[in-house]
Write an enzyme that holds these catalytic residues in place. Structure first.
Site, PDB file in Angstrom:
ATOM      1  N   THR A   1      -8.592   6.532  -1.729  1.00  0.00           N
ATOM      2  CA  THR A   1      -9.933   5.952  -1.824  1.00  0.00           C
ATOM      3  C   THR A   1     -10.974   7.035  -1.564  1.00  0.00           C
ATOM      4  O   THR A   1     -12.099   6.952  -2.050  1.00  0.00           O
ATOM      5  CB  THR A   1     -10.122   4.794  -0.815  1.00  0.00           C
TER       6      THR A   1
ATOM      7  N   LYS B   1       0.832  14.477   0.884  1.00  0.00           N
ATOM      8  CA  LYS B   1      -0.542  14.739   0.452  1.00  0.00           C
ATOM      9  C   LYS B   1      -0.765  16.230   0.172  1.00  0.00           C
ATOM     10  O   LYS B   1      -1.772  16.623  -0.383  1.00  0.00           O
ATOM     11  CB  LYS B   1      -1.531  14.227   1.497  1.00  0.00           C
TER      12      LYS B   1
ATOM     13  N   HIS C   1       0.802  -1.230   0.000  1.00  0.00           N
ATOM     14  CA  HIS C   1       0.000   0.000   0.000  1.00  0.00           C
ATOM     15  C   HIS C   1       0.829   1.271   0.000  1.00  0.00           C
ATOM     16  O   HIS C   1       0.275   2.352   0.230  1.00  0.00           O
ATOM     17  CB  HIS C   1      -0.906   0.058   1.235  1.00  0.00           C
TER      18      HIS C   1
ATOM     19  N   LYS D   1      -8.335  13.913   4.661  1.00  0.00           N
ATOM     20  CA  LYS D   1      -7.445  12.754   4.638  1.00  0.00           C
ATOM     21  C   LYS D   1      -6.411  12.976   5.733  1.00  0.00           C
ATOM     22  O   LYS D   1      -6.350  14.064   6.310  1.00  0.00           O
ATOM     23  CB  LYS D   1      -6.758  12.608   3.285  1.00  0.00           C
ATOM     24  N   ARG D   2      -5.588  11.956   6.041  1.00  0.00           N
ATOM     25  CA  ARG D   2      -4.529  12.175   7.011  1.00  0.00           C
ATOM     26  C   ARG D   2      -3.650  13.359   6.576  1.00  0.00           C
ATOM     27  O   ARG D   2      -3.487  13.612   5.379  1.00  0.00           O
ATOM     28  CB  ARG D   2      -3.676  10.906   7.155  1.00  0.00           C
TER      29      ARG D   2
ATOM     30  N   LYS E   1     -14.835   8.170  -3.253  1.00  0.00           N
ATOM     31  CA  LYS E   1     -16.074   8.526  -2.528  1.00  0.00           C
ATOM     32  C   LYS E   1     -16.603   9.881  -3.003  1.00  0.00           C
ATOM     33  O   LYS E   1     -17.812  10.068  -3.173  1.00  0.00           O
ATOM     34  CB  LYS E   1     -15.815   8.552  -1.017  1.00  0.00           C
TER      35      LYS E   1
HETATM   36  C1  F58 Z   1      -2.915   3.859   2.182  1.00  0.00           C
HETATM   37  N1  F58 Z   1      -1.963   3.491   3.182  1.00  0.00           N
HETATM   38  C2  F58 Z   1      -2.298   4.563   0.996  1.00  0.00           C
HETATM   39  N2  F58 Z   1      -1.370   3.138   5.372  1.00  0.00           N
HETATM   40  O1  F58 Z   1      -1.559   5.683   1.427  1.00  0.00           O
HETATM   41  C3  F58 Z   1      -3.422   5.016   0.079  1.00  0.00           C
HETATM   42  O2  F58 Z   1      -2.917   5.599  -1.074  1.00  0.00           O
HETATM   43  C4  F58 Z   1      -4.285   3.810  -0.296  1.00  0.00           C
HETATM   44  O3  F58 Z   1      -5.420   4.221  -0.989  1.00  0.00           O
HETATM   45  C5  F58 Z   1      -4.738   3.066   0.952  1.00  0.00           C
HETATM   46  O4  F58 Z   1      -3.614   2.710   1.734  1.00  0.00           O
HETATM   47  C6  F58 Z   1      -5.494   1.804   0.621  1.00  0.00           C
HETATM   48  O5  F58 Z   1      -4.794   1.024  -0.282  1.00  0.00           O
HETATM   49  C7  F58 Z   1      -2.305   3.574   4.486  1.00  0.00           C
HETATM   50  O6  F58 Z   1      -3.397   3.952   4.842  1.00  0.00           O
HETATM   51  C8  F58 Z   1      -1.504   3.170   6.704  1.00  0.00           C
HETATM   52  O7  F58 Z   1      -2.403   3.756   7.265  1.00  0.00           O
HETATM   53  C9  F58 Z   1      -0.501   2.378   7.490  1.00  0.00           C
HETATM   54  C10 F58 Z   1      -0.987   2.121   8.891  1.00  0.00           C
HETATM   55  C11 F58 Z   1       0.043   1.363   9.687  1.00  0.00           C
HETATM   56  C12 F58 Z   1       1.377   1.985   9.655  1.00  0.00           C
HETATM   57  C13 F58 Z   1       1.846   2.294   8.263  1.00  0.00           C
HETATM   58  C14 F58 Z   1       0.826   3.043   7.450  1.00  0.00           C
END
Ligand code: F58
Length: 836
Positions: free
Chosen positions: A672, A570, A373, A564-565, A676
């Site tokens: 994602t 970003k 991811h 988003k975060r 939405k």
């Molecule tokens: C996200 N990763 C990607 N990681 O940044 C985003 O582009 C993608 O759409 C999404 O995954 C789904 O595929 C992400 O959310 C985390 O939150 C992890 C949590 C645990 C630690 C490392 C990051």
């Protein structure tokens, strides 16, 4: 006469006294629950009591599906998808369960008739925020789609006592508060202590000979933790399927305490219990940035070991030999957080079930598949070897053996290429030694995928290039998707009603049917209805914004949203720089004709990520000035909505006109939220990154505001020695000077210095390089919004062409290409059927 609540053909189940679907039964059970489960009567009941009474009414009506599903899978020994994820960001269950049962509107009426505010009750649910962001929410969308598609599946994860922190904004800064989501109890889960398992930690290993004189290895741990499963039913939409989300809670094993107790060390024994429970205490709030914390590795191993043991238990009940593990189960690794599963399955097969290495390895590889991811190098998990050895000594031995055999294969294939061997090794030996979890995941999986076309390509060319060259056929792409049940049907009932009144409601399970809206984009009446729906959603959101921030916003202004975060890649700072530019234009020429806009931001910063927190402070500070400046005459507003989570998302996406997807090209794996927004009729301003590219491809370039450098251009600029100061002229320079001068910080020229200096001197995510292009695209947005009728056309087409981004499509692809898991329709059993 009882009034039947539902008159749809899909509800064919036999109903009993307790689960009848009549208004009278609902109202009767609601008060029974208040009385018998919550021990309250109306005068003393809180809103939360009413919410829970309602939740139990609904849960009763889910159990028949849940039991029938479990019975069918057990009896048929169905092939089952096990989705391994350290995070499941479920969001509130009640509304979604009502939608998926097909009784949402009827229950609303029944509750309203009792004089209660149905929406208020829904808002009472403390959402399970057991995830950071995209990755955890994707897992939630996936298990819902799996249930809707009637695929036997289990979600395996951790029941964190505290989910993602609650964000408050104090004096413009983020502050964190613990998320006590279990405070009032959780009506959706059922604990299954009878299926608890023990997880070992620490200690040492020793070789021995068993009773057949075979060489074996024994792991002598120094700690045991009990893993107790808590099950939550996951309903499919209008099907009889109710799959299970099984989350593990860590507890102290009774038996292990005895020794300490017997020594009379009562305090020591209690402390041991406390330390065991710490394992599932709290979700790590870092998104995309990991530190090598022992507790985190313990959490990962804890849920993975418990889940694999649980799968062996299931095999046993179904009388399937362990040698057929991979025929019964397809296990998906949601990033590398569960990658230790590769070594754990090997251990369980070899050490505990005496399967020979080669066969165990074959089973393991056929079982697992791995989804990556992220493209950010700092997010790739690596564990310091000493830590690993201390916590999981047996697994380290197994990993060494896997590595030795694997590197032999590489050596033969790439004769003499020693550098490649060092690059591909499961152990990073370039200094301090580390275990590379992504390499373990690749080696132990038969399929590896990224989450959008561009991302999957970059994995092959870049991050996992060596592995791609070794095993090209194992690599593939599975573009993400989101569930239209939660993200349209539940969150945007107005749009749902409008769409269904024109094209029927099959789109809810076949999102490609939204294409049938295309011709309606040319129908002036429909366009007006579409705009009316959007405006009503904006009014709803304006009320929320006022309540949560005290800021009044104009529903007729353009709602420009970035939620988003908070992360530098970003680029929320690109967005706020543009807001400052607009403000500067307005102040320089008060009569300038600008399209009134409301900039809406939301998102959490990792608590230790100082620059991200400073970006939040900049946004709120700009808002403080702009929102109060009379010269602006309300033409610009800036809102930072605190605590962006699933619940808030459900109110924001429907209200957005413009979706900000502005990451540096090549950095956002997919995104994602972008999907939405588009489904709900927002237009996107975005870069050629992640799934933006595919969204643009689907909706048409003319219905998308593109800007910025492409991935190859980003690479070339960096290679040529990017100097952000070269871009510091014209409007950008004035914007930066205004912030630097302390204009937004009451004259404090130091406050935003780290952020501004970072941009001027380093700017790793090319904010300055893309500013001009972004600003021009924003001018096109403003111009386009002036022609509201044309905007409506584009908005309709965005929604009409978003069918690809249903998680049903994504899950079908996983099932066909990777899991090979067929649907198993469920026949509902009566209570008579399940009596012994
Ligand atoms: C996200 N990763 C990607 N990681 O940044 C985003 O582009 C993608 O759409 C999404 O995954 C789904 O595929 C992400 O959310 C985390 O939150 C992890 C949590 C645990 C630690 C490392 C990051």
């Amino acid at each position: 006469m009882a009034t039947p609540l539902v008159a749809v053909e899909h509800r064919t189940e036999p109903q009993d006294e307790r689960t009848a679907l009549t208004k009278e039964a609902f109202q009767r059970d609601f008060f029974n629950n208040l009385f018998y489960i919550l021990g309250k009567f109306p005068t003393l009941a809180t809103k939360n009591d009413y919410y829970q009474a309602l939740a139990f009414v609904v849960r009763d009506r889910m159990l028949q599906r849940w039991i029938s599903t479990a019975a069918a899978y057990t009896k048929q020994g169905s092939r089952t998808v096990a989705y391994f994820s350290a995070e499941f960001l479920m969001g509130p269950h009640l509304g979604n369960n009502l939608v998926n049962l097909g009784i949402h509107d009827e229950v609303r009426k029944a509750v309203t008739e009792l004089g209660l505010d149905f929406n208020e009750l829904l808002l009472e649910e403390d959402e399970p925020g057991l995830g950071n962001g995209g990755l955890g929410r994707l897992a939630a969308c996936f298990i819902e789609s799996l249930a809707t598609l009637q695929i036997p599946s289990l979600g395996y994860g951790i029941r964190y006592e505290f989910g993602i922190f609650h964000q408050e904004i104090v004096d413009g800064w983020q502050t964190e508060r613990t998320d006590k989501w279990l405070r009032f109890g959780n009506p959706w889960e059922i604990p299954r202590p009878e299926w608890a398992v023990h997880v070992k930690l620490g200690g040492y290993t020793e070789p021995y000979r068993d009773e057949f004189y075979r060489h074996r290895v024994r792991w002598v741990p120094d700690r045991l933790v009990a893993a107790v499963p808590y099950d939550t039913p996951i309903l499919g939409y209008h099907t009889n399927t109710a799959n299970t989300l099984r989350l593990w809670k860590a507890e102290a094993p009774e038996s292990f305490d005895f020794a300490v107790f017997n020594r009379g060390d009562y305090y020591g024994a209690v402390m041991q219990k406390v330390s065991s429970e710490n394992l599932s205490k709290v979700l790590y709030p870092n998104d995309e940035q990991l530190q090598g914390k022992e507790l985190r590795l313990s959490q990962q191993y804890f849920f993975v070991s418990a889940s694999l043991q649980d799968m062996f238990r299931i095999l046993k009940i179904q009388k399937i030999p362990v040698e057929r593990f991979h025929e019964k189960f397809a296990a998906q690794l949601n990033d590398t957080h569960p990658a230790i599963a590769v070594a754990e399955l090997m251990r369980l097969l070899i050490d505990e079930n005496v399967v020979p290495w080669e066969q165990a390895w074959d089973i393991t590889r056929r079982t697992f598949a791995y989804t990556n991811h992220t493209l950010l190098p700092e997010a790739l998990e690596c564990w310091p070897l000493p830590l690993f050895a201390k916590l999981l000594p047996r697994h380290l031995e197994i990993i060494f053996e896997i590595n030795a055999r694997f590197l032999d294969e590489v050596r033969i294939r790439f004769y003499g290429d020693e550098e490649r061997i060092a690059r591909m090794s499961l152990i990073d030996e370039r200094g301090e030694r580390y275990v590379r979890m992504a390499h373990l995941a690749c080696v132990g999986s038969h399929a590896i995928n990224g989450v959008a076309e561009l991302h999957s390509e970059l994995l092959k060319q870049d991050v996992l290039r060596d592995f791609y060259e070794l095993w090209p056929t194992r690599f593939g792409n599975k573009t993400n998707g989101v569930t239209p049940r939660r993200w349209m049907a539940l969150s945007n009932p107005r749009l749902t009603k409008l769409v269904s009144s024109h094209i029927g409601d099959e789109w809810i399970t076949d999102l490609s049917q939204l294409r049938r809206l295309e011709p309606l984009a040319e129908d002036a009446g429909f366009r007006q209805q579409w705009l009316d729906v959007k405006r009503a959603c904006k009014c709803d959101f304006a009320a929320v914004a006022l309540k949560k921030t005290g800021i009044t916003i104009d529903p007729d202004s353009l709602f420009d949203v970035q939620v988003k975060r908070i992360h530098e890649y970003k680029r929320q700072h690109l967005n706020i720089l543009h807001v400052v530019a607009l403000y500067h234009r307005l102040r320089s020429n008060p009569n300038v004709d600008i399209t009134p806009r409301t900039f809406i931001f939301g998102g959490k910063a990792a608590p230790g990520y100082h620059i991200a927190k400073l970006i939040i402070k900049l946004i709120t500070s700009v808002g403080d000035v702009v929102n109060r400046d009379p010269a602006v005459r309300d033409r610009l507003k800036v809102v930072f909505l605190p605590n962006f989570n699933v619940k808030n998302g459900q109110r924001i996406y429907p209200a957005a006109d413009l979706s900000e997807q502005v990451s540096t090209a090549g950095k956002e794996a997919s995104g994602t939220g972008n999907m939405k927004f588009s489904m709900n009729g927002a237009l996107t301003i975005g870069t050629m990154d992640g799934a933006n590219i595919e969204i643009r491809e689907e909706v048409g370039a003319e219905n998308f505001f593109l800007f910025g450098l492409t991935t190859p251009e980003v690479g070339a600029l960096k290679a040529s020695g990017y100097n952000p100061a070269n871009y510091l002229d014209g409007e950008l320079k004035e914007v930066v000077e205004l912030i630097r001068s302390g204009f937004f910080s009451r004259g404090d020229a130091e406050l935003f210095r780290p952020l501004i200096d970072g941009l001027v001197h380093h700017d790793p995510y090319l904010v300055f390089a893309d500013f001009d292009s972004y600003s021009k695209a924003q001018q096109q947005v403003s111009a386009a919004y002036q022609d509201r009728d044309h905007w409506a056309r584009m908005s309709i087409l965005n929604s009409a062409r978003s069918g690809k981004f249903s998680s049903d499509r994504t899950i079908r692809e996983y099932c066909d290409d990777i899991w090979k898991a067929p649907a198993v329709p469920i026949r509902l059993l009566t209570q008579e059927d399940v009596k012994v």
